[in-house]
Design a protein around this motif. Structure first.
Motif, short mmCIF file in Angstrom:
data_model
loop_
_atom_site.label_atom_id
_atom_site.label_comp_id
_atom_site.label_asym_id
_atom_site.label_seq_id
_atom_site.Cartn_x
_atom_site.Cartn_y
_atom_site.Cartn_z
N THR A 121 -2.83 -8.49 -4.21
CA THR A 121 -2.28 -7.94 -5.45
C THR A 121 -1.35 -6.77 -5.19
O THR A 121 -0.26 -6.67 -5.75
N ASN A 122 -1.80 -5.83 -4.34
CA ASN A 122 -1.00 -4.68 -3.95
C ASN A 122 -0.58 -3.83 -5.15
O ASN A 122 0.55 -3.33 -5.21
N TRP A 123 -1.46 -3.71 -6.11
CA TRP A 123 -1.26 -2.75 -7.19
C TRP A 123 -1.28 -1.36 -6.58
O TRP A 123 -2.15 -1.02 -5.79
N GLN A 124 -0.30 -0.53 -6.94
CA GLN A 124 -0.19 0.80 -6.38
C GLN A 124 -0.13 1.85 -7.48
O GLN A 124 0.86 1.96 -8.20
N GLY A 125 -1.20 2.62 -7.61
CA GLY A 125 -1.22 3.71 -8.56
C GLY A 125 -0.76 5.01 -7.94
O GLY A 125 -0.87 6.06 -8.56
N TYR A 126 -0.28 4.96 -6.72
CA TYR A 126 0.10 6.14 -5.96
C TYR A 126 1.55 6.00 -5.51
O TYR A 126 2.15 4.93 -5.57
N SER A 127 2.12 7.09 -5.02
CA SER A 127 3.46 7.08 -4.43
C SER A 127 3.30 6.90 -2.92
O SER A 127 2.74 7.76 -2.25
N GLY A 128 3.79 5.78 -2.39
CA GLY A 128 3.52 5.42 -1.00
C GLY A 128 3.93 6.46 0.01
O GLY A 128 3.15 6.84 0.90
N GLU A 129 5.16 7.01 -0.11
CA GLU A 129 5.66 7.94 0.89
C GLU A 129 4.98 9.30 0.81
O GLU A 129 5.10 10.11 1.74
N GLN A 130 4.26 9.58 -0.30
CA GLN A 130 3.59 10.87 -0.45
C GLN A 130 2.08 10.76 -0.27
O GLN A 130 1.39 11.78 -0.30
N THR A 131 1.59 9.54 -0.07
CA THR A 131 0.14 9.33 -0.04
C THR A 131 -0.35 8.71 1.26
O THR A 131 -1.37 9.13 1.81
N MET A 132 0.35 7.70 1.78
CA MET A 132 -0.14 6.91 2.90
C MET A 132 0.57 7.28 4.20
O MET A 132 1.80 7.34 4.26
N SER A 133 -0.21 7.51 5.27
CA SER A 133 0.36 7.78 6.58
C SER A 133 0.92 6.49 7.18
O SER A 133 0.67 5.38 6.68
N TYR A 134 1.69 6.63 8.27
CA TYR A 134 2.24 5.45 8.93
C TYR A 134 1.11 4.53 9.41
O TYR A 134 1.22 3.31 9.32
N LEU A 135 0.03 5.10 9.93
CA LEU A 135 -1.08 4.28 10.41
C LEU A 135 -1.71 3.51 9.26
O LEU A 135 -2.00 2.31 9.39
N THR A 136 -1.91 4.16 8.14
CA THR A 136 -2.50 3.49 6.98
C THR A 136 -1.59 2.37 6.50
O THR A 136 -2.06 1.26 6.19
N GLN A 137 -0.29 2.65 6.44
CA GLN A 137 0.66 1.63 5.98
C GLN A 137 0.63 0.40 6.89
O GLN A 137 0.67 -0.73 6.42
N MET A 138 0.54 0.61 8.20
CA MET A 138 0.65 -0.50 9.15
C MET A 138 -0.69 -1.17 9.40
O MET A 138 -0.84 -2.39 9.21
N VAL A 139 -1.69 -0.39 9.83
CA VAL A 139 -2.95 -0.97 10.29
C VAL A 139 -3.80 -1.47 9.13
O VAL A 139 -4.47 -2.50 9.23
N ALA A 140 -3.77 -0.75 8.02
CA ALA A 140 -4.59 -1.15 6.88
C ALA A 140 -3.84 -2.05 5.90
O ALA A 140 -4.22 -3.19 5.66
N LEU A 141 -2.72 -1.53 5.37
CA LEU A 141 -2.05 -2.24 4.28
C LEU A 141 -1.26 -3.45 4.78
O LEU A 141 -1.40 -4.56 4.25
N ALA A 142 -0.40 -3.27 5.79
CA ALA A 142 0.41 -4.39 6.27
C ALA A 142 -0.46 -5.49 6.87
O ALA A 142 -0.16 -6.68 6.72
N THR A 143 -1.54 -5.11 7.56
CA THR A 143 -2.45 -6.12 8.12
C THR A 143 -3.04 -6.99 7.02
O THR A 143 -3.10 -8.22 7.14
N GLN A 144 -3.45 -6.36 5.93
CA GLN A 144 -4.01 -7.14 4.83
C GLN A 144 -2.93 -7.96 4.12
O GLN A 144 -3.25 -8.99 3.53
N ASN A 145 -1.68 -7.53 4.19
CA ASN A 145 -0.61 -8.38 3.66
C ASN A 145 -0.60 -9.74 4.36
O ASN A 145 -0.40 -10.77 3.73
#
Length: 604
Positions: A121-145
């Motif tokens: 779903t990738n609903w985002q209630g947050y601002s990505g560039e102000q909330t998620m680190s590069y590691l979170t974006q890649m290892v957590a979010l992109a992996t689940q994509n």
């Protein structure tokens, strides 16, 4: 409706068809066989390694599962993914690849995001560039994509095998399906698209954010505060303002292209930046905009051709694809027409909104001038038809009827192309209902692709179809009568109701786009939308797998003189009618309270 809009739509569909046909043949080989694929044989050793990790003895891919074992493996795998994504967000301030020193994400936002990305779903209630680190974006979010998209492909492979099977208790192996979908389909396509995006200007780096000097200084005012931190007021009770001048701007960096590719191809939709595909670092040119729209529809369209090949009748794939395309074209034309008309309020103020060499004409509010009305309207239809949720314009700024179309495309059950895998298995559920209704009309036991449709299948079909409307309507009702729900509404009245209805429609149907006027990053909405996302995903998948298990065990009957053809215009019309009827009956009262009333008020 402009000629340029119709031309863009026609070119889009032609390019999509040209790319989806060969990919469909490739997908059929991925789903049918467990052998190495030509040109990708070097991946077979990696594939066997994953099987060993999954506990498939000897690295062999011949451990078939019944539908219950398949469903349990799927649920456990996605539940563990949810825990992992949640943990990474809660610990990100202490983890590497966080040059901005971003803090840990709050518990309720972490919960919502974890469920959302696992649920495709990738609903985002947050601002990505102000909330998620590069590691979170890649290892957590992109992996689940990758993994959530592979899960959808695995489920549709299981259902297609059930139709093609001659009589078996197996629907395949979940670990095999999710591994092959990731290794042979999602990774190679994402690599190709990410290289193209980088060539067009989408950034891909691990740099710290850049502080740059503005070419033109920006002057603005902020309220003055006293020593107690409260705003100061003058004798008339008005806030005392302090003049400020901005001379620099922070420009976010990051590994964007790699996430952007799988975001589109996997119909995920989570943006690296808060502005999503309206951001020039995610979507810089007209070429990237067109490529991203193609990427969203590519695998859902190709799976239709794969379906026809696996069941042994390519006409069946054409029929399903034809039904999807006809509804999509009709709905897209409505968005074009709605957005290319003049806004009546601006018109009453004497604002020139006519098309000319200097302006696109029509409702340009919330749209990028780089893309204009045609490309923005088409993107809005594509992303909500395909359960993607990426946006290159603010849907909150669409005209009432223009905003109603994305709502309807989601409320149809995300089966008009739909998500990767989920769109096709959702449409096949409607196809089963269509043949059942047709069978009742002529007094025959309904069949679809040689499989008898009986009471058990129809019970599972009913659950799969009804679960999302229940989640949408119940969630919306709770939100509009509770103080925590109404507190997030920025626009009162019909439009505010539409914002809430859109949020729950997006969550329960695993789309992820938003009207953007609702302040949803609160404990109430994070919890409520996460519940809608989880059950909207897995309370549909489990009945679909149950249908697959039941159909797989049945003998495939030969075609005879009484068999209803399911590849011709009559069946396509029947299938479209069932999809539209179910969608309209479920949501007409809610739509009347939102976009319909808003349209009447605006044009009165």
């Amino acid at each position: 409706m402009s000629t340029s809009s119709l031309t863009l739509l026609a070119v889009f569909l032609l390019v999509l068809l040209a790319l989806a046909w060969p990919l469909g043949a490739f997908l059929a080989r991925v789903g049918e066989s467990e052998a190495p694929l030509r040109g990708l044989g070097w991946l077979h050793a990696i594939e066997r390694g994953f099987y060993r990790v999954a506990g498939i003895k000897g690295g062999s891919a011949d451990h078939a599962m019944g539908w219950k074992a398949y469903a349990i493996a799927l649920i456990v795998f996605n539940a563990l993914g949810t825990v992992f994504v949640y943990a990474v967000q809660r610990l990100q301030s202490w983890l590497p690849l966080n040059p901005q020193g971003l803090a840990n994400v709050s518990p309720d936002s972490s919960f919502n995001t974890a469920v959302s990305f696992v649920g495709n779903t990738n609903w985002q209630g947050y601002s990505g560039e102000q909330t998620m680190s590069y590691l979170t974006q890649m290892v957590a979010l992109a992996t689940q994509n990758f993994l959530s998209a592979a899960t959808g492909i695995a489920v549709v492979f299981a259902l297609i095998r059930a139709f093609a099977a001659r009589s078996t208790n197996s629907i395949g192996n979940f670990w095999v399906d999710v591994t092959r979908a990731t290794l042979y389909v999602l990774l190679p396509l994402s690599l190709i698209l990410s290289i193209f995006l980088m060539g067009q200007g989408v950034i891909q780096n691990f740099d710290a954010y850049k502080e740059v000097t503005l070419l033109d200084k920006v002057e603005y005012s902020i309220p003055k505060t006293g020593t107690d931190g409260q705003p100061l007021k003058d004798a008339q009770g008005q806030p005392v303002m302090a003049a400020q001048t901005a001379t620099t701007q922070t420009i976010a960096m990051g590994p964007v292209a790699s996430q952007e590719a799988i975001k589109m191809l996997g119909t995920n939709g989570g943006g690296f930046f808060n502005a999503n595909s309206a951001h020039p670092y995610e979507n810089p040119t007209a070429a990237t905009n067109f490529a991203q729209m193609i990427a969203i529809f590519l695998i859902p369209a190709a799976l239709c051709f794969a379906f026809g090949r696996i069941v042994g009748d390519i006409r069946q794939g054409w029929a399903v694809l034809g039904a999807m395309t006809l509804v999509f074209v009709a709905m897209t034309l409505v968005v074009f027409a709605a957005e290319q008309q003049a806004h009546p309020v601006l018109q009453s103020l004497g604002v020139d909104q006519a098309a000319s060499t200097l302006q696109a004409g029509g409702n340009m509010e919330g749209k990028e001038t780089r893309f204009g009305i045609s490309a923005s309207s088409l993107f809005a239809a594509v992303t909500t038809a395909a359960s993607c949720g990426a946006v290159n314009a603010m849907h909150d700024s669409l005209m009432p009827l223009g905003g109603a179309v994305p709502l309807l495309l989601m409320q149809f059950g995300e089966v008009i192309f739909g998500g990767v895998g989920s769109g096709l298995y959702g449409m096949l559920v409607f196809a089963i209902m269509a043949v059942f209704i047709a069978g009742l009309m002529i007094g025959r036991t309904p069949e679809y692709l040689g499989k008898k449709i009986q009471a058990y299948e129809m019970k599972m079909v009913s659950i799969a179809i009804l679960v999302t409307p229940v989640l949408v309507l119940a969630g919306t009702a709770i939100a509009v009568v509770s103080e925590a729900g109404t507190a997030g509404i920025a626009n009162p009245g019909a439009h505010g109701f539409s914002e809430i209805l859109y949020a729950f429609s997006s969550a329960a149907n695993n789309n992820g786009s938003a009207f953007a006027g609702l302040s949803a990053n609160t404990p109430f909405y994070n919890a409520m939308l996460a519940i809608a996302i989880w059950f909207g995903r897995f309370a549909v998948i489990v009945p679909v797998l149950a249908i697959a298990g039941s159909l797989a065990s049945k003998q495939r009957l030969p075609v005879n003189g009484g068999t209803m053809p399911t590849h011709g215009p009559l069946f396509i019309a029947l299938l479209i009618g069932v999809v539209l009827l179910v969608g309209v009956l479920n949501y007409v009262p809610a739509l009347a309270l939102g976009p319909v009333i808003e349209h009447l008020q605006l044009f009165n």
